[in-house]
Design an enzyme around this catalytic site. Structure first.
Site, PDB file in Angstrom:
ATOM      1  N   ASP A   1      -8.328   3.128   4.766  1.00 47.06           N
ATOM      2  CA  ASP A   1      -8.712   2.210   3.682  1.00 47.06           C
ATOM      3  C   ASP A   1      -9.206   3.019   2.484  1.00 47.06           C
ATOM      4  O   ASP A   1     -10.292   3.603   2.516  1.00 47.06           O
ATOM      5  CB  ASP A   1      -9.820   1.274   4.176  1.00 47.06           C
ATOM      6  CG  ASP A   1     -10.092   0.126   3.214  1.00 47.06           C
ATOM      7  OD1 ASP A   1      -9.889   0.301   1.990  1.00 47.06           O
ATOM      8  OD2 ASP A   1     -10.530  -0.939   3.678  1.00 47.06           O
TER       9      ASP A   1
ATOM     10  N   CYS B   1     -12.330  -8.648   3.289  1.00 45.73           N
ATOM     11  CA  CYS B   1     -12.252  -8.073   1.948  1.00 45.73           C
ATOM     12  C   CYS B   1     -13.539  -8.437   1.182  1.00 45.73           C
ATOM     13  O   CYS B   1     -14.635  -8.134   1.642  1.00 45.73           O
ATOM     14  CB  CYS B   1     -10.975  -8.586   1.287  1.00 45.73           C
ATOM     15  SG  CYS B   1     -10.604  -8.037  -0.376  1.00 45.73           S
TER      16      CYS B   1
ATOM     17  N   HIS C   1      -6.692  -1.113   4.019  1.00 40.46           N
ATOM     18  CA  HIS C   1      -7.414  -2.317   3.616  1.00 40.46           C
ATOM     19  C   HIS C   1      -6.504  -3.528   3.823  1.00 40.46           C
ATOM     20  O   HIS C   1      -5.329  -3.497   3.499  1.00 40.46           O
ATOM     21  CB  HIS C   1      -7.806  -2.205   2.133  1.00 40.46           C
ATOM     22  CG  HIS C   1      -8.832  -3.205   1.718  1.00 40.46           C
ATOM     23  ND1 HIS C   1     -10.169  -3.061   2.019  1.00 40.46           N
ATOM     24  CD2 HIS C   1      -8.724  -4.374   1.040  1.00 40.46           C
ATOM     25  CE1 HIS C   1     -10.838  -4.095   1.529  1.00 40.46           C
ATOM     26  NE2 HIS C   1      -9.985  -4.909   0.939  1.00 40.46           N
TER      27      HIS C   1
END
Length: 246
Positions: free
Chosen positions: A184, A128, A216
């Site tokens: 994502d 991330c 994600h």
């Protein structure tokens, strides 16, 4: 491969006259091992990041996860609620690329001073926010292998402002693996294509993985977006990548 018994502790890295907390995991068996820097999501060095750090140590590495929000939010760690996401994003927005790189180098230097760590065999992994930061960290001379998981904004910005992080691709001295979910919402496929194009342009040893049906955060088993199949494959790729350090 048999998992190794490990020892874990929290250490402090002296950096810019502040103490940066870091989570350290290392094999209990005497020997010398490569060092891996683990880079957090926006949620701090929480249970997931500590678990990844331990998993890496069990494979035969000395792993360290520095607290990247130490300057603005010492001790911060949280979960994955919408409120947690907003808080974490706020702290991420306050980071600076130069400070992040300095803190990561400080973690590497700490590992170099441990007798059980090889002095010329370092990698990093990030998720991330940490996936973006890992792409930055890949430019450090000591880093020979980088695993960047779903780092958003690599082609659009850099922490603290300035040219997008992707413009530093030519500075990467080692191998980089990048992992993305095709579903994502925060990383459009054209951005993934741009990253791959830059890696190819500068002949950086690399592999780019795109996982069907993955969103994600697909690697984190504490998130609703967890995809066990994609996570398992990605972990095998990480093991192969870091195996180059041995």
């Amino acid at each position: 491969m048999t998992e190794q018994a490990i020892i874990t502790t929290t250490v402090n890295l002296l950096q810019d006259n502040i103490q940066v907390s870091a989570y350290l995991a290392e094999p209990k068996e005497p020997g010398t091992y490569p060092g891996i820097v683990v880079l957090q999501e926006i949620f701090g060095v929480n249970v997931h990041i500590r678990d990844v750090t331990e998993r890496i140590a069990k494979l035969g590495y000395v792993a360290i996860a520095p607290a990247l929000f130490q300057r603005t939010a010492p001790g911060f760690e949280t979960g994955y609620t919408p409120e947690d996401i907003e808080t974490g994003r706020g702290y991420a927005m306050k980071t600076q690329a130069s400070e992040l790189l300095s803190d990561i180098q400080s973690a590497i230097d700490y590992l170099k001073n441990l007798p059980q760590v090889k002095k010329d065999s370092f990698g990093c992994i990030g998720f991330c926010f940490g996936g973006h930061v890992a792409y930055l960290a890949a430019t450090l001379p000591d880093i020979k292998a980088t695993a960047s998981f779903y780092g958003a904004g690599i082609t659009a910005r850099t922490p603290g402002g300035g040219s997008p992080t992707v413009t530093r691709t030519r500075e990467i001295p080692g191998t980089l693996y990048a992992f993305f979910g095709k579903e994502d919402a925060s990383i459009p496929p054209e951005q993934v294509d741009e990253i791959e194009k830059e890696l190819e342009k500068y002949k950086i040893p690399h592999r780019v993985f795109r996982y069907d049906g993955s969103e994600h955060g697909f690697f984190c088993n504490l998130r609703a977006s967890y995809n066990p199949k994609a996570a398992a494959d990605a972990w095998e790729q990480v093991k192969q990548l870091f195996g180059q350090l041995n």
